[in-house]
Design an enzyme around this catalytic site. Structure first.
Site, PDB file in Angstrom:
ATOM      1  N   LYS A 165     -34.161   5.899 -13.264  1.00 23.01           N
ATOM      2  CA  LYS A 165     -34.275   6.388 -14.454  1.00 23.01           C
ATOM      3  C   LYS A 165     -34.672   5.559 -15.587  1.00 23.01           C
ATOM      4  CE  LYS A 165     -33.294  10.697 -13.218  1.00 23.01           C
ATOM      5  NZ  LYS A 165     -34.322  11.733 -13.446  1.00 23.01           N
TER       6      LYS A 165
HETATM    7  N1  PMP Z   1     -30.783  10.480  -7.212  1.00 24.33           N
HETATM    8  C1  PMP Z   1     -30.119  10.313  -8.451  1.00 24.33           C
HETATM    9  C2  PMP Z   1     -28.712   9.422  -8.039  1.00 24.33           C
HETATM   10  C3  PMP Z   1     -30.458  10.666  -9.542  1.00 24.33           C
HETATM   11  O1  PMP Z   1     -29.717  10.352 -10.789  1.00 24.33           O
HETATM   12  C4  PMP Z   1     -31.605  11.498  -9.837  1.00 24.33           C
HETATM   13  C5  PMP Z   1     -32.051  11.915 -10.999  1.00 24.33           C
HETATM   14  N2  PMP Z   1     -31.281  13.231 -11.286  1.00 24.33           N
HETATM   15  C6  PMP Z   1     -32.182  11.806  -8.663  1.00 24.33           C
HETATM   16  C7  PMP Z   1     -31.800  11.155  -7.358  1.00 24.33           C
HETATM   17  C8  PMP Z   1     -33.661  12.929  -8.654  1.00 24.33           C
HETATM   18  O2  PMP Z   1     -34.533  12.243  -9.316  1.00 24.33           O
HETATM   19  P1  PMP Z   1     -35.464  13.205 -10.160  1.00 24.33           P
HETATM   20  O3  PMP Z   1     -34.607  13.748 -10.995  1.00 24.33           O
HETATM   21  O4  PMP Z   1     -36.501  12.361 -10.646  1.00 24.33           O
HETATM   22  O5  PMP Z   1     -35.707  14.474  -9.234  1.00 24.33           O
END
Ligand code: PMP
Length: 339
Positions: free
Chosen positions: A45
């Protein structure tokens, strides 16, 4: 020697790829983890926080002291708070009262102003964290609302960084990408870039039991019957985010809370990589795709491990929690000797 603390932001991205060994011994092909815990904020993130904030700066929206608003207590909140410190912005995060005090304390420590909103109200209630964030954004001229589920810059962040990094790090030899889908930014942006380089690369998504994404991808139907509570945080969804480009994804598999938790612990114990709950889900998905015959001995599979294990000490890395969930039998706990 001189050191410049603002350079911390330049450490975002360029995370290593590490070849997996013991956890994939029985699978055909070579398996590599893109370990996003190496970002300074310990998750993928950081990439979207930096990209969305720097784009707002380039567009002249953000000025020193401006306010950034988002609704999250998870990795995105931490990354926005961290980038806000480095760039001199105020950060307001509206979180649900379901968030643990540990998480709220962590965000406060990173300088964010945290609004804790009641969890048991409808999304359109003025007290819900969505509405509180919207109101704060509207009341604060020049503020930026990150809105990660519906912001195309989320996809673009991964299109411009994660995708090119993986292409370069694998010398263009990658055959499959496996990524968890929450907002969908990671899989859509990375997948889009990789498919543009080589349309044969398979983009494989990881969804949770209790989420609508896999079914929506397969049928185009939003099926409320798919929705029920589950434990994995950060992946799967009860709505369809516009930050997901479903056309990039070839196939989804769903992973259970228990399998993901046990596999995350196995990764820590056998690969020495202390990663989060969804990293366990991603490797479990690799095993399920292997079982379904997706790979052969020439496959080069990159699996995204989104964050660091330290955020899950009271969940999957707590034997008590694991036993309470029925994921470990009582007496399976190992490694502590009381004198
Ligand atoms: N794994 C974790 C621990 C996350 O915080 C996130 C983000 N929500 C994701 C996977 C998935 O990533 P994305 O939001 O880019 O699909």
């Amino acid at each position: 020697m001189s050191f410049d603390s603002s350079k911390l932001i330049e450490l975002i991205g360029n995370t290593p790829i590490i070849q997996l060994d013991k956890t994939v011994q029985n699978l055909p092909g070579d398996f590599y983890a893109k370990v996003e815990a190496f970002n300074p904020g310990h998750s993928a993130k950081d990439r979207i926080a930096r990209h969305i904030i720097e784009t707002a700066e380039a567009r002249g929206i953000l000025k020193p002291g401006s306010v950034i608003v988002e609704t999250t207590s998870g990795n995105t909140g931490f990354s926005i708070a961290m980038v806000s410190i480095l760039k001199g912005y105020q950060c307001i995060l509206a979180v649900s009262s379901k968030s643990s005090t540990d998480k709220i304390d962590m965000l406060k420590t990173m300088g964010a102003k945290v609004y804790v909103c009641p969890a048991n109200v409808a999304a359109d209630d003025p007290k819900s964290y969505y509405k509180v964030a919207e109101r704060l954004h509207q009341e604060t001229p020049g503020s930026v609302y990150i809105n990660q589920y519906f912001n195309e810059l989320n996809i673009e962040a991964h299109y411009k960084s994660t995708g090119p990094e993986i292409w370069k790090q694998t010398n263009g030899e990658i055959t499959h990408l496996i990524a968890c889908s929450g907002t969908g930014g990671t899989i859509s942006g990375t997948g889009k870039y990789l498919k543009e380089q080589n349309p044969d690369i398979q983009i494989l998504g990881v969804d949770a039991y209790g989420s609508v994404l896999k079914k929506y991808h397969e049928t185009g139907e939003f099926d409320e019957n798919e929705i029920f509570p589950y434990k994995i945080e950060g992946m799967g969804k009860n709505l369809i985010p516009t930050a997901t480009d479903f056309s990039v994804i070839d196939e989804f598999t769903k992973v259970s809370d228990k399998d993901a938790a046990l596999v995350a612990r196995e990764i820590a114990q056998t690969e020495g990589l202390f990663v989060g709950y969804t990293s366990g889900a991603a490797l479990q998905a690799a095993r399920q795709f292997a079982e379904a015959g997706k790979f052969d001995k020439n496959s080069k599979v990159v699996i995204i491990f989104p964050d660091h294990g330290s955020r899950y000490m009271n969940k999957i890395y707590s034997d008590n929690w694991m036993t309470e969930q029925g994921f470990l039998e009582k007496g399976d706990e190992e490694g502590i000797v009381y004198i």
